[in-house]
Design a protein around this motif. Structure first.
Motif, PDB file in Angstrom:
ATOM      1  N   GLN A  79       0.851  -1.183   0.000  1.00 26.01           N
ATOM      2  CA  GLN A  79       0.000   0.000   0.000  1.00 26.01           C
ATOM      3  C   GLN A  79       0.892   1.241   0.000  1.00 26.01           C
ATOM      4  O   GLN A  79       1.971   1.218   0.602  1.00 26.01           O
ATOM      5  N   ASP A  83      -1.534   5.204   2.893  1.00 24.32           N
ATOM      6  CA  ASP A  83      -2.593   4.216   3.177  1.00 24.32           C
ATOM      7  C   ASP A  83      -2.123   3.229   4.238  1.00 24.32           C
ATOM      8  O   ASP A  83      -1.753   2.095   3.936  1.00 24.32           O
ATOM      9  N   PRO A  85      -2.151   0.365   6.759  1.00 19.44           N
ATOM     10  CA  PRO A  85      -3.039  -0.807   6.841  1.00 19.44           C
ATOM     11  C   PRO A  85      -4.050  -0.650   7.990  1.00 19.44           C
ATOM     12  O   PRO A  85      -3.685  -0.286   9.116  1.00 19.44           O
ATOM     13  N   THR A  86      -5.282  -0.901   7.700  1.00 20.18           N
ATOM     14  CA  THR A  86      -6.383  -0.697   8.650  1.00 20.18           C
ATOM     15  C   THR A  86      -6.142  -1.335  10.017  1.00 20.18           C
ATOM     16  O   THR A  86      -6.383  -0.695  11.040  1.00 20.18           O
ATOM     17  N   PRO A  87      -5.672  -2.591  10.092  1.00 15.90           N
ATOM     18  CA  PRO A  87      -5.510  -3.212  11.421  1.00 15.90           C
ATOM     19  C   PRO A  87      -4.533  -2.483  12.353  1.00 15.90           C
ATOM     20  O   PRO A  87      -4.608  -2.667  13.561  1.00 15.90           O
ATOM     21  N   ALA A  89      -3.746   1.035  11.868  1.00 12.84           N
ATOM     22  CA  ALA A  89      -3.877   2.481  11.650  1.00 12.84           C
ATOM     23  C   ALA A  89      -3.970   3.263  12.955  1.00 12.84           C
ATOM     24  O   ALA A  89      -3.306   4.288  13.117  1.00 12.84           O
ATOM     25  N   SER A  90      -4.754   2.798  13.914  1.00 13.69           N
ATOM     26  CA  SER A  90      -4.912   3.552  15.159  1.00 13.69           C
ATOM     27  C   SER A  90      -3.619   3.570  15.969  1.00 13.69           C
ATOM     28  O   SER A  90      -3.302   4.576  16.609  1.00 13.69           O
TER      29      SER A  90
END
Length: 96
Positions: A79, A83, A85-87, A89-90
């Motif tokens: 990515q 971007d 990675p969603t898992p 991101a926080s």
């Protein structure tokens, strides 16, 4: 700790070029002089790679040179740098 990885865990690598995601597939314990684990196809000199692998090495036990713990992952995705990675991101956003 590397030894806490479980088969199927994601391994995220951030570079200037973007985020690389690998999926953990297995461990291997070797002697410190076993450099063939770093080949494109570990332990198979001259063999062409069919997969894109990541090889992670560490001392085992930690901070000792008795043996090496090797972890392998198979490339899953890339990515762009923006971007995350969603898992993760926080976590990444909170540490920035």
């Amino acid at each position: 700790m590397l030894s806490k990885l479980q088969i199927g865990d994601a391994i995220y690598i951030q570079t200037k070029a973007g985020w690389y995601t690998y999926i953990f597939r297995n461990y291997q314990y070797v002697q410190p002089n076993a450099v063939d684990v770093l080949l494109p196809v570990p332990a198979h000199p001259g063999t062409a790679a069919a997969d894109r692998l990541i090889t992670i090495t560490t001392c085992n036990p930690p901070f000792h040179a008795a043996e090496r713990l090797i972890a392998y992952g198979t490339f899953e995705s890339w990515q762009p740098p923006t971007d995350i990675p969603t898992p993760i991101a926080s976590i990444v956003t909170a540490s920035s």
